[in-house]
Design a protein around this motif. Sequence first.
Motif, PDB file in Angstrom:
ATOM      1  N   LEU A   1     -13.680  -2.419   6.934  1.00 30.65           N
ATOM      2  CA  LEU A   1     -12.820  -1.368   7.477  1.00 30.65           C
ATOM      3  C   LEU A   1     -13.242   0.009   6.990  1.00 30.65           C
ATOM      4  O   LEU A   1     -13.261   0.975   7.739  1.00 30.65           O
ATOM      5  CB  LEU A   1     -11.361  -1.623   7.072  1.00 30.65           C
ATOM      6  CG  LEU A   1     -10.757  -2.953   7.511  1.00 30.65           C
ATOM      7  CD1 LEU A   1      -9.364  -3.122   6.887  1.00 30.65           C
ATOM      8  CD2 LEU A   1     -10.675  -3.042   9.029  1.00 30.65           C
ATOM      9  N   SER A   2     -13.554   0.089   5.691  1.00 29.25           N
ATOM     10  CA  SER A   2     -13.930   1.368   5.093  1.00 29.25           C
ATOM     11  C   SER A   2     -14.567   1.104   3.732  1.00 29.25           C
ATOM     12  O   SER A   2     -14.312   0.066   3.115  1.00 29.25           O
ATOM     13  CB  SER A   2     -12.690   2.262   4.939  1.00 29.25           C
ATOM     14  OG  SER A   2     -13.036   3.526   4.440  1.00 29.25           O
ATOM     15  N   TYR A   3     -15.410   2.048   3.269  1.00 25.57           N
ATOM     16  CA  TYR A   3     -16.024   1.858   1.955  1.00 25.57           C
ATOM     17  C   TYR A   3     -16.318   3.208   1.299  1.00 25.57           C
ATOM     18  O   TYR A   3     -16.382   4.249   1.958  1.00 25.57           O
ATOM     19  CB  TYR A   3     -17.309   1.036   2.059  1.00 25.57           C
ATOM     20  CG  TYR A   3     -18.467   1.741   2.727  1.00 25.57           C
ATOM     21  CD1 TYR A   3     -19.432   2.408   1.977  1.00 25.57           C
ATOM     22  CD2 TYR A   3     -18.600   1.729   4.111  1.00 25.57           C
ATOM     23  CE1 TYR A   3     -20.497   3.054   2.585  1.00 25.57           C
ATOM     24  CE2 TYR A   3     -19.656   2.368   4.737  1.00 25.57           C
ATOM     25  CZ  TYR A   3     -20.605   3.028   3.972  1.00 25.57           C
ATOM     26  OH  TYR A   3     -21.646   3.667   4.575  1.00 25.57           O
TER      27      TYR A   3
ATOM     28  N   ASN B   1      -6.247   1.590  10.966  1.00 28.29           N
ATOM     29  CA  ASN B   1      -6.717   0.789  12.095  1.00 28.29           C
ATOM     30  C   ASN B   1      -5.552   0.088  12.775  1.00 28.29           C
ATOM     31  O   ASN B   1      -4.470  -0.064  12.198  1.00 28.29           O
ATOM     32  CB  ASN B   1      -7.704  -0.291  11.628  1.00 28.29           C
ATOM     33  CG  ASN B   1      -9.058   0.252  11.262  1.00 28.29           C
ATOM     34  OD1 ASN B   1      -9.937   0.356  12.104  1.00 28.29           O
ATOM     35  ND2 ASN B   1      -9.230   0.594   9.998  1.00 28.29           N
TER      36      ASN B   1
ATOM     37  N   LYS C   1     -11.643  -7.945  11.591  1.00 29.63           N
ATOM     38  CA  LYS C   1     -12.458  -6.760  11.846  1.00 29.63           C
ATOM     39  C   LYS C   1     -13.646  -6.621  10.907  1.00 29.63           C
ATOM     40  O   LYS C   1     -14.558  -5.831  11.160  1.00 29.63           O
ATOM     41  CB  LYS C   1     -11.591  -5.502  11.751  1.00 29.63           C
ATOM     42  CG  LYS C   1     -10.530  -5.370  12.831  1.00 29.63           C
ATOM     43  CD  LYS C   1      -9.698  -4.107  12.630  1.00 29.63           C
ATOM     44  CE  LYS C   1      -8.669  -3.942  13.714  1.00 29.63           C
ATOM     45  NZ  LYS C   1      -9.290  -3.620  15.021  1.00 29.63           N
TER      46      LYS C   1
ATOM     47  N   GLN D   1     -14.486  -1.435  -1.144  1.00 30.94           N
ATOM     48  CA  GLN D   1     -14.353  -1.770   0.268  1.00 30.94           C
ATOM     49  C   GLN D   1     -12.952  -2.257   0.603  1.00 30.94           C
ATOM     50  O   GLN D   1     -12.291  -2.887  -0.220  1.00 30.94           O
ATOM     51  CB  GLN D   1     -15.342  -2.877   0.659  1.00 30.94           C
ATOM     52  CG  GLN D   1     -16.795  -2.507   0.592  1.00 30.94           C
ATOM     53  CD  GLN D   1     -17.683  -3.643   1.065  1.00 30.94           C
ATOM     54  OE1 GLN D   1     -17.382  -4.817   0.872  1.00 30.94           O
ATOM     55  NE2 GLN D   1     -18.789  -3.287   1.714  1.00 30.94           N
TER      56      GLN D   1
ATOM     57  N   VAL E   1     -10.677   4.515  -1.524  1.00 31.02           N
ATOM     58  CA  VAL E   1     -11.065   4.219  -0.157  1.00 31.02           C
ATOM     59  C   VAL E   1      -9.808   4.092   0.695  1.00 31.02           C
ATOM     60  O   VAL E   1      -8.787   3.570   0.229  1.00 31.02           O
ATOM     61  CB  VAL E   1     -11.913   2.923  -0.105  1.00 31.02           C
ATOM     62  CG1 VAL E   1     -11.128   1.728  -0.599  1.00 31.02           C
ATOM     63  CG2 VAL E   1     -12.464   2.687   1.279  1.00 31.02           C
ATOM     64  N   THR E   2      -9.871   4.592   1.935  1.00 32.13           N
ATOM     65  CA  THR E   2      -8.725   4.581   2.846  1.00 32.13           C
ATOM     66  C   THR E   2      -9.160   4.098   4.222  1.00 32.13           C
ATOM     67  O   THR E   2     -10.281   4.384   4.663  1.00 32.13           O
ATOM     68  CB  THR E   2      -8.112   5.988   2.972  1.00 32.13           C
ATOM     69  OG1 THR E   2      -7.710   6.444   1.686  1.00 32.13           O
ATOM     70  CG2 THR E   2      -6.896   5.980   3.890  1.00 32.13           C
ATOM     71  N   SER E   3      -8.272   3.386   4.892  1.00 32.08           N
ATOM     72  CA  SER E   3      -8.570   2.908   6.240  1.00 32.08           C
ATOM     73  C   SER E   3      -7.314   2.951   7.092  1.00 32.08           C
ATOM     74  O   SER E   3      -6.232   2.592   6.639  1.00 32.08           O
ATOM     75  CB  SER E   3      -9.103   1.464   6.192  1.00 32.08           C
ATOM     76  OG  SER E   3      -9.285   0.963   7.493  1.00 32.08           O
TER      77      SER E   3
ATOM     78  N   HIS F   1      -4.800   1.949   1.418  1.00 30.14           N
ATOM     79  CA  HIS F   1      -5.484   2.768   0.421  1.00 30.14           C
ATOM     80  C   HIS F   1      -5.740   1.923  -0.823  1.00 30.14           C
ATOM     81  O   HIS F   1      -4.864   1.186  -1.291  1.00 30.14           O
ATOM     82  CB  HIS F   1      -4.641   3.988   0.039  1.00 30.14           C
ATOM     83  CG  HIS F   1      -5.289   4.859  -0.997  1.00 30.14           C
ATOM     84  ND1 HIS F   1      -5.004   4.741  -2.338  1.00 30.14           N
ATOM     85  CD2 HIS F   1      -6.219   5.841  -0.898  1.00 30.14           C
ATOM     86  CE1 HIS F   1      -5.723   5.625  -3.020  1.00 30.14           C
ATOM     87  NE2 HIS F   1      -6.468   6.309  -2.167  1.00 30.14           N
TER      88      HIS F   1
ATOM     89  N   ILE G   1      -2.137   1.805   7.815  1.00 32.70           N
ATOM     90  CA  ILE G   1      -3.009   2.560   6.921  1.00 32.70           C
ATOM     91  C   ILE G   1      -2.992   1.893   5.546  1.00 32.70           C
ATOM     92  O   ILE G   1      -1.927   1.490   5.054  1.00 32.70           O
ATOM     93  CB  ILE G   1      -2.580   4.040   6.835  1.00 32.70           C
ATOM     94  CG1 ILE G   1      -3.596   4.835   6.017  1.00 32.70           C
ATOM     95  CG2 ILE G   1      -1.174   4.199   6.283  1.00 32.70           C
ATOM     96  CD1 ILE G   1      -3.420   6.335   6.125  1.00 32.70           C
TER      97      ILE G   1
END
Length: 241
Positions: A177-179, A199, A174, A168, A195-197, A147, A145
């Motif tokens: 991942l997140s935005y 994966n 990949k 982002q 923003v958090t991801s 952040h 994870i």
Amino acid sequence: MQRTTLFSAFIFALGLTASSVSFAQVKIGSNPTTIDPNNNLEVEASTPGRKTSINKTTGQVTITDGTQGAGKVLTSDANGGASWQTSAVGCASFDASGANTTTPVNDVGVFSPTKLIAGNVAYSASGAYNSTTGEYTIPESGFYIFHGSAGTYNVAAGTTGDRNTTLQLLSTSKGLLSYSVSSELSYGVGAWQEVTSANYFTAGDIVTFQIDSGHVSGVKPDSVDVRSIFFSGTRVDCNKN
């Protein structure tokens, strides 16, 4: 006759005592007749100094096979062969921040993000995060994870118009991942975004944090000020903390 019987019994008991003492220690392998007096058991290889032993007082097992070292953990390979390996630290967690950074404002319709560098490292015991490049390299395959957060602020006084600001998280394998997007935000107004991801990543993948400021209307400034940059992450599916 009675004295002879008593003497024989004494000799027999003495023999048992001597026997129990002689078999209190067991040595296998090289130099089978030589054993550390502190050990009950030693298994010694033909390579000098390499052996496994059990202390007769504490019961501690000591394995000296040439890979031993302070702080290491005993780990097996695919065939069950054991060796001492350096222990991973804290699930490869990291926590870093960045000072004020000037980033460009792109023309209408142009998306060209700038990487944010969190150069002040509060914690990165494993060294997986590079504070110079802003890159986190996945040390072991697993579920992670991440952040990121940052604030964009007013440019030169009197500037008018609007912008879109996008944060982002990306990886080399990949992609996106997140935005997070703040749309049509006035240049005169600051914006705090995060923003958090979460994966699954394979070892060697690289994760970065970036920003894009896209001009929407008004007079386009050359840049905006990005402050209070924070970037952190950790592996979730581990038990090394």
